[in-house]
Structure formats: structure tokens, C-alpha cells
Design a protein around this motif. Sequence first.
Motif, PDB file in Angstrom:
ATOM      1  N   ILE A   7      18.162  -8.221  20.114  1.00 38.56           N
ATOM      2  CA  ILE A   7      17.041  -8.601  20.981  1.00 38.56           C
ATOM      3  C   ILE A   7      15.759  -8.712  20.175  1.00 38.56           C
ATOM      4  O   ILE A   7      14.972  -9.658  20.351  1.00 38.56           O
ATOM      5  CB  ILE A   7      16.884  -7.576  22.125  1.00 38.56           C
ATOM      6  CG1 ILE A   7      18.127  -7.585  23.025  1.00 38.56           C
ATOM      7  CG2 ILE A   7      15.642  -7.886  22.949  1.00 38.56           C
ATOM      8  CD1 ILE A   7      18.084  -6.557  24.132  1.00 38.56           C
ATOM      9  N   TRP A   8      15.519  -7.770  19.266  1.00 39.14           N
ATOM     10  CA  TRP A   8      14.316  -7.812  18.435  1.00 39.14           C
ATOM     11  C   TRP A   8      14.284  -9.060  17.553  1.00 39.14           C
ATOM     12  O   TRP A   8      13.240  -9.697  17.397  1.00 39.14           O
ATOM     13  CB  TRP A   8      14.254  -6.561  17.573  1.00 39.14           C
ATOM     14  CG  TRP A   8      13.059  -6.521  16.669  1.00 39.14           C
ATOM     15  CD1 TRP A   8      11.791  -6.148  16.984  1.00 39.14           C
ATOM     16  CD2 TRP A   8      13.038  -6.884  15.279  1.00 39.14           C
ATOM     17  NE1 TRP A   8      10.966  -6.256  15.888  1.00 39.14           N
ATOM     18  CE2 TRP A   8      11.707  -6.712  14.825  1.00 39.14           C
ATOM     19  CE3 TRP A   8      14.003  -7.344  14.383  1.00 39.14           C
ATOM     20  CZ2 TRP A   8      11.336  -6.974  13.510  1.00 39.14           C
ATOM     21  CZ3 TRP A   8      13.638  -7.602  13.081  1.00 39.14           C
ATOM     22  CH2 TRP A   8      12.309  -7.418  12.658  1.00 39.14           C
ATOM     23  N   ALA A   9      15.438  -9.418  16.991  1.00 39.30           N
ATOM     24  CA  ALA A   9      15.498 -10.617  16.155  1.00 39.30           C
ATOM     25  C   ALA A   9      15.213 -11.868  16.980  1.00 39.30           C
ATOM     26  O   ALA A   9      14.511 -12.784  16.526  1.00 39.30           O
ATOM     27  CB  ALA A   9      16.869 -10.722  15.487  1.00 39.30           C
ATOM     28  N   ALA A  10      15.749 -11.932  18.205  1.00 44.61           N
ATOM     29  CA  ALA A  10      15.505 -13.101  19.063  1.00 44.61           C
ATOM     30  C   ALA A  10      14.024 -13.223  19.417  1.00 44.61           C
ATOM     31  O   ALA A  10      13.454 -14.322  19.370  1.00 44.61           O
ATOM     32  CB  ALA A  10      16.348 -12.993  20.332  1.00 44.61           C
ATOM     33  N   VAL A  11      13.389 -12.106  19.760  1.00 44.07           N
ATOM     34  CA  VAL A  11      11.958 -12.123  20.094  1.00 44.07           C
ATOM     35  C   VAL A  11      11.122 -12.556  18.888  1.00 44.07           C
ATOM     36  O   VAL A  11      10.186 -13.363  19.011  1.00 44.07           O
ATOM     37  CB  VAL A  11      11.505 -10.727  20.591  1.00 44.07           C
ATOM     38  CG1 VAL A  11       9.991 -10.674  20.751  1.00 44.07           C
ATOM     39  CG2 VAL A  11      12.185 -10.404  21.920  1.00 44.07           C
ATOM     40  N   SER A 183       6.546  -5.478  19.400  1.00 50.68           N
ATOM     41  CA  SER A 183       7.707  -5.754  20.248  1.00 50.68           C
ATOM     42  C   SER A 183       8.862  -4.821  19.913  1.00 50.68           C
ATOM     43  O   SER A 183       9.611  -4.403  20.803  1.00 50.68           O
ATOM     44  CB  SER A 183       8.150  -7.206  20.085  1.00 50.68           C
ATOM     45  OG  SER A 183       8.537  -7.473  18.741  1.00 50.68           O
ATOM     46  N   GLY A 184       9.017  -4.471  18.615  1.00 56.47           N
ATOM     47  CA  GLY A 184      10.076  -3.528  18.248  1.00 56.47           C
ATOM     48  C   GLY A 184       9.856  -2.160  18.883  1.00 56.47           C
ATOM     49  O   GLY A 184      10.794  -1.519  19.359  1.00 56.47           O
ATOM     50  N   LEU A 185       8.591  -1.714  18.895  1.00 58.96           N
ATOM     51  CA  LEU A 185       8.275  -0.421  19.517  1.00 58.96           C
ATOM     52  C   LEU A 185       8.548  -0.453  21.015  1.00 58.96           C
ATOM     53  O   LEU A 185       9.155   0.477  21.578  1.00 58.96           O
ATOM     54  CB  LEU A 185       6.816  -0.069  19.242  1.00 58.96           C
ATOM     55  CG  LEU A 185       6.301   1.234  19.867  1.00 58.96           C
ATOM     56  CD1 LEU A 185       7.084   2.416  19.332  1.00 58.96           C
ATOM     57  CD2 LEU A 185       4.820   1.411  19.605  1.00 58.96           C
ATOM     58  N   LEU A 186       8.112  -1.530  21.672  1.00 58.86           N
ATOM     59  CA  LEU A 186       8.337  -1.632  23.114  1.00 58.86           C
ATOM     60  C   LEU A 186       9.829  -1.701  23.452  1.00 58.86           C
ATOM     61  O   LEU A 186      10.294  -1.073  24.416  1.00 58.86           O
ATOM     62  CB  LEU A 186       7.615  -2.868  23.661  1.00 58.86           C
ATOM     63  CG  LEU A 186       6.078  -2.817  23.666  1.00 58.86           C
ATOM     64  CD1 LEU A 186       5.510  -4.112  24.246  1.00 58.86           C
ATOM     65  CD2 LEU A 186       5.576  -1.617  24.474  1.00 58.86           C
ATOM     66  N   LEU A 187      10.572  -2.482  22.659  1.00 59.75           N
ATOM     67  CA  LEU A 187      12.005  -2.588  22.921  1.00 59.75           C
ATOM     68  C   LEU A 187      12.710  -1.252  22.690  1.00 59.75           C
ATOM     69  O   LEU A 187      13.608  -0.879  23.449  1.00 59.75           O
ATOM     70  CB  LEU A 187      12.615  -3.660  22.022  1.00 59.75           C
ATOM     71  CG  LEU A 187      12.296  -5.118  22.384  1.00 59.75           C
ATOM     72  CD1 LEU A 187      12.825  -6.055  21.317  1.00 59.75           C
ATOM     73  CD2 LEU A 187      12.904  -5.480  23.739  1.00 59.75           C
ATOM     74  N   ARG A 188      12.288  -0.540  21.642  1.00 60.29           N
ATOM     75  CA  ARG A 188      12.925   0.758  21.365  1.00 60.29           C
ATOM     76  C   ARG A 188      12.668   1.746  22.483  1.00 60.29           C
ATOM     77  O   ARG A 188      13.571   2.505  22.875  1.00 60.29           O
ATOM     78  CB  ARG A 188      12.367   1.317  20.039  1.00 60.29           C
ATOM     79  CG  ARG A 188      13.128   2.542  19.536  1.00 60.29           C
ATOM     80  CD  ARG A 188      14.547   2.157  19.166  1.00 60.29           C
ATOM     81  NE  ARG A 188      15.310   3.301  18.693  1.00 60.29           N
ATOM     82  CZ  ARG A 188      15.978   4.152  19.472  1.00 60.29           C
ATOM     83  NH1 ARG A 188      15.986   3.964  20.798  1.00 60.29           N
ATOM     84  NH2 ARG A 188      16.651   5.158  18.963  1.00 60.29           N
ATOM     85  N   GLY A 190      11.793   0.835  25.664  1.00 57.17           N
ATOM     86  CA  GLY A 190      12.363   0.316  26.907  1.00 57.17           C
ATOM     87  C   GLY A 190      13.874   0.398  26.965  1.00 57.17           C
ATOM     88  O   GLY A 190      14.453   0.547  28.052  1.00 57.17           O
ATOM     89  N   LEU A 191      14.540   0.296  25.799  1.00 59.07           N
ATOM     90  CA  LEU A 191      15.999   0.321  25.765  1.00 59.07           C
ATOM     91  C   LEU A 191      16.547   1.665  25.303  1.00 59.07           C
ATOM     92  O   LEU A 191      17.729   1.751  24.944  1.00 59.07           O
ATOM     93  CB  LEU A 191      16.511  -0.785  24.833  1.00 59.07           C
ATOM     94  CG  LEU A 191      16.183  -2.226  25.226  1.00 59.07           C
ATOM     95  CD1 LEU A 191      16.689  -3.195  24.163  1.00 59.07           C
ATOM     96  CD2 LEU A 191      16.816  -2.575  26.583  1.00 59.07           C
ATOM     97  N   ALA A 192      15.700   2.691  25.275  1.00 62.27           N
ATOM     98  CA  ALA A 192      16.151   3.998  24.777  1.00 62.27           C
ATOM     99  C   ALA A 192      17.341   4.516  25.587  1.00 62.27           C
ATOM    100  O   ALA A 192      18.323   5.014  25.009  1.00 62.27           O
ATOM    101  CB  ALA A 192      14.995   4.992  24.823  1.00 62.27           C
TER     102      ALA A 192
END
Length: 258
Positions: A7-11, A183-188, A190-192
Amino acid sequence: MALFWRIWAAVTIVNFAVLAIFVGLATLQFDQIHSGLVGERLVVLADHTAAPFEAAAKIGLPLSSVRNAAALLERARQSDSSITAIHVFDAEGRIVHSTDTLPPASIPRKAVVARVEASGTPWYSETAEGFLGSIDIAGRGESLAGGILVAYSSGGNVTRVRAMAAELALAAMGVLVTAAAFSGLLLRLGLARQIEAFETIDVTIAGFEQDSWRSAAAGSPSRDAGHDTDELRRLLDAADSSYRTAGHAIAALKDGPR
């Protein structure tokens, strides 16, 4: 973690594409605006230079008879180092005065076409060799005595456009790095919960596989009565551990960020 990295790579790729399009469009817009400003400046310069020639043409004198023409044109040319030449041409397009030591016999074909399309109004044009700007010189009555043609090098324009593109690209890289980290911080965060659930499932499957190996080893008939069951379990555990390590390494190479 494989889900997070994908997901991070796509964003990040989407952000990169958007920024690249923005830099490209902004550079093209800057090129058009700067080219227009250069063209308008050439028209103004041609208009100022044409004043003494038009005064002579108004009283019926040919443009070729202006005695201080060389000094007038040279003074105008020295106002900008990017001006390559200034020509005075008659009504037929023949060059009668020029800052060039060996001027051409007449104005370029592109200038003739642009002059016809302009229908007597000031015009400027960008060519492969540079910029051209011109204004007609009115004669007695409704006639045209000729005109002034200013040639301008495109080197300065190219340099400014490239400098602007470099500045925009540098700013875009800073925005991309910041956006990727944010975005990496938010995804980490949000998807924890989802990541933890997947890791739990992975540990459970690994434990199930290990138990299956051990159960199979304990329940299998021994081919040698003196064989040590504990030693067999130890070897199986070591083999299982090596298998799991290799599997994780392959997954990391396959699913990790590229």
C-alpha cells in the motif's frame, strides 16, 4: 508487513506521478509566458529603433538614405547581449541596413510569412534558431516604407526554462519525500490492527506446521530400535527452523519495497 509495504509503495508511486505531471505542465507554462515576454520586448525595441527611420520615410526619403543608420542600430543591439542582429528592410523585404557585417540580401522566409499574416501589425515569432520581432515603418500617405526586424538568441530562454524545471523538480522531490514519510506513518498507525492480525495468523500457521512435523516424527515406526527419538526431533526442528528462515527471506525479497 507485506500488506503495508504494498500500500505504501502504491501511494508513493501515485504521488510521484502527480508531481511529475505538475512539474511538466508548470515548465511548459513558464516557457510559453517567458517566450511571450521576450517577443513583446523585441516588438518594443523595434518600435523605438524605427522612430528615426520612420521620420525620414514620412518626408519621402528612402530608408537606405539614412546616414547614421549603423550607429542607431548598433546602439539598439547593445541594449541586450542576446540580440544577434537588427535589420532594416524596404517594402520588398530587401535588407538596406544591418548590424551584421555581411547581412543577407533579404529577410528570412519565416519573417515574410509572419509579416503577411500580421497584416501590418507588430509581430513576433519563435523559430528553431531563436526569436524574431518586427514592426513596419510607415511611409508617405498609406504606403509602407519597410520595417525593422530584430533577431534574438534562444539560448537565454532555454537556460531560464531549464533552471525553472530544475527548481521545480527539486521542490517536488522534497514534497515527495515528505509525503512518503507522512503517508508511511499514517498507514502504519491505521493498519496496525490488521498487521497484528496477519502476524498472529502467520505465527499460528507456523506453530501448526511445526506441531505437524513433530507429530509425524513421534508417530512414525522406528527402522532402528536403537535410534534416538529425541535426536530425530532435534534434527526435524532444525530443518523446520531453516525452512521458515528461508521462507521469510524469500517473502521479504518478493514483497518488500522496490
